[in-house]
Motif scaffolding. Structure first.
Motif, mmCIF file in Angstrom:
data_model
loop_
_atom_site.group_PDB
_atom_site.id
_atom_site.type_symbol
_atom_site.label_atom_id
_atom_site.label_comp_id
_atom_site.label_asym_id
_atom_site.label_seq_id
_atom_site.Cartn_x
_atom_site.Cartn_y
_atom_site.Cartn_z
ATOM 1 N N UNK A 63 17.302 4.410 -18.283
ATOM 2 C CA UNK A 63 17.437 2.982 -18.231
ATOM 3 C C UNK A 63 16.996 2.335 -16.909
ATOM 4 N N UNK A 64 16.461 3.388 -16.272
ATOM 5 C CA UNK A 64 15.598 2.947 -15.055
ATOM 6 C C UNK A 64 16.549 2.246 -14.007
ATOM 7 N N UNK A 65 17.544 3.174 -13.943
ATOM 8 C CA UNK A 65 18.536 2.681 -12.840
ATOM 9 C C UNK A 65 18.089 3.221 -11.391
ATOM 10 N N UNK A 66 18.789 2.942 -10.346
ATOM 11 C CA UNK A 66 18.461 3.330 -9.244
ATOM 12 C C UNK A 66 18.898 4.763 -8.890
ATOM 13 N N UNK A 73 29.507 -1.192 -16.772
ATOM 14 C CA UNK A 73 29.163 -2.415 -16.691
ATOM 15 C C UNK A 73 27.618 -2.549 -16.118
ATOM 16 N N UNK A 74 27.423 -1.655 -15.345
ATOM 17 C CA UNK A 74 26.099 -1.920 -14.718
ATOM 18 C C UNK A 74 24.941 -1.177 -15.746
ATOM 19 N N UNK A 75 25.559 -0.052 -16.421
ATOM 20 C CA UNK A 75 24.874 0.666 -17.461
ATOM 21 C C UNK A 75 24.411 -0.377 -18.669
ATOM 22 N N UNK A 76 25.680 -1.032 -18.976
ATOM 23 C CA UNK A 76 25.505 -1.672 -20.264
ATOM 24 C C UNK A 76 24.845 -2.870 -19.781
ATOM 25 N N UNK A 77 24.899 -3.480 -18.516
ATOM 26 C CA UNK A 77 23.966 -4.648 -18.287
ATOM 27 C C UNK A 77 22.459 -4.320 -17.968
ATOM 28 N N UNK A 78 22.115 -2.986 -17.838
ATOM 29 C CA UNK A 78 20.680 -2.560 -18.174
ATOM 30 C C UNK A 78 20.383 -2.695 -19.430
ATOM 31 N N UNK A 79 21.187 -2.341 -20.659
ATOM 32 C CA UNK A 79 20.634 -2.162 -21.753
ATOM 33 C C UNK A 79 20.550 -3.758 -22.403
ATOM 34 N N UNK A 80 21.427 -4.666 -21.783
ATOM 35 C CA UNK A 80 21.276 -5.988 -22.233
ATOM 36 C C UNK A 80 20.653 -7.145 -21.481
#
Length: 130
Positions: A63-66, A73-80
Motif C-alpha cells: 500500500x506504499x505506507x511509510x 483507518x490509515x490502511x483503509x485510507x490508502x486503499x480508498x
C-alpha cells in the motif's frame, strides 16, 4: 424459518467470553457468515493487529505506507485514496485489505498464541534430553 444449532457447528456462547478473539478467528477463516452490519472494518482491524504482532508487514510495501501502523483507518485510507466518508466505501476497503492479506498468505498464520506453560516446558525438556 427454524434454525437448529447442532452441537459442534459453532462453539457455545461461553467460549466467546473465554476467548474474545474467537469470533474474529472464525470470521477470518470463513467459519462464520459475513455480518452485514459493517463488521468488516473490525475484522480488518483484527487482521492488521495480528499481522503487526507477528511482525508481518506485507501491507507496508503493498500500500506504499511509510512504515507499519496500528491504525486501520490509515490502511483503509490508502486503499480508498483518502475517501473514507462513505460507510460502503469503508466496508469495501476493508474487504480489499482482507483479500490482500489472504493473497499474501494470511491463512497460513497461526492465530492462537502458542505459549507453553511450565508443565509443557518441562515435558519438552524431557523429550529433548532423550
Amino acid at each position: 424459518i427454524w434454525l437448529i444449532d447442532t452441537p459442534g457447528l459453532l462453539p457455545p456462547t461461553a467460549a466467546f467470553a473465554i476467548d474474545p478473539e474467537l469470533y474474529f478467528k472464525l470470521r477470518v477463516n470463513g467459519q462464520m457468515d459475513d455480518a452485514p452490519d459493517g463488521d468488516s472494518v473490525r475484522v480488518a482491524d483484527y487482521v492488521l493487529w495480528k499481522c503487526n504482532r507477528k511482525e508481518w508487514f506485507f501491507y507496508v510495501d503493498e500500500l506504499k505506507l511509510d512504515g507499519p501502523t496500528d491504525d486501520i483507518m490509515e490502511v483503509l485510507g490508502k486503499i480508498t485514496n483518502g475517501d473514507l466518508g462513505d460507510k460502503y466505501k469503508l466496508a469495501k476497503a476493508a474487504w480489499v485489505f482482507l483479500e490482500l492479506s489472504h493473497e499474501h498468505g494470511f491463512e497460513s498464520m497461526v492465530l492462537d498464541d502458542l505459549e507453553l506453560d511450565d508443565e509443557d516446558e518441562k515435558a519438552l525438556e524431557g523429550r529433548r534430553a532423550m
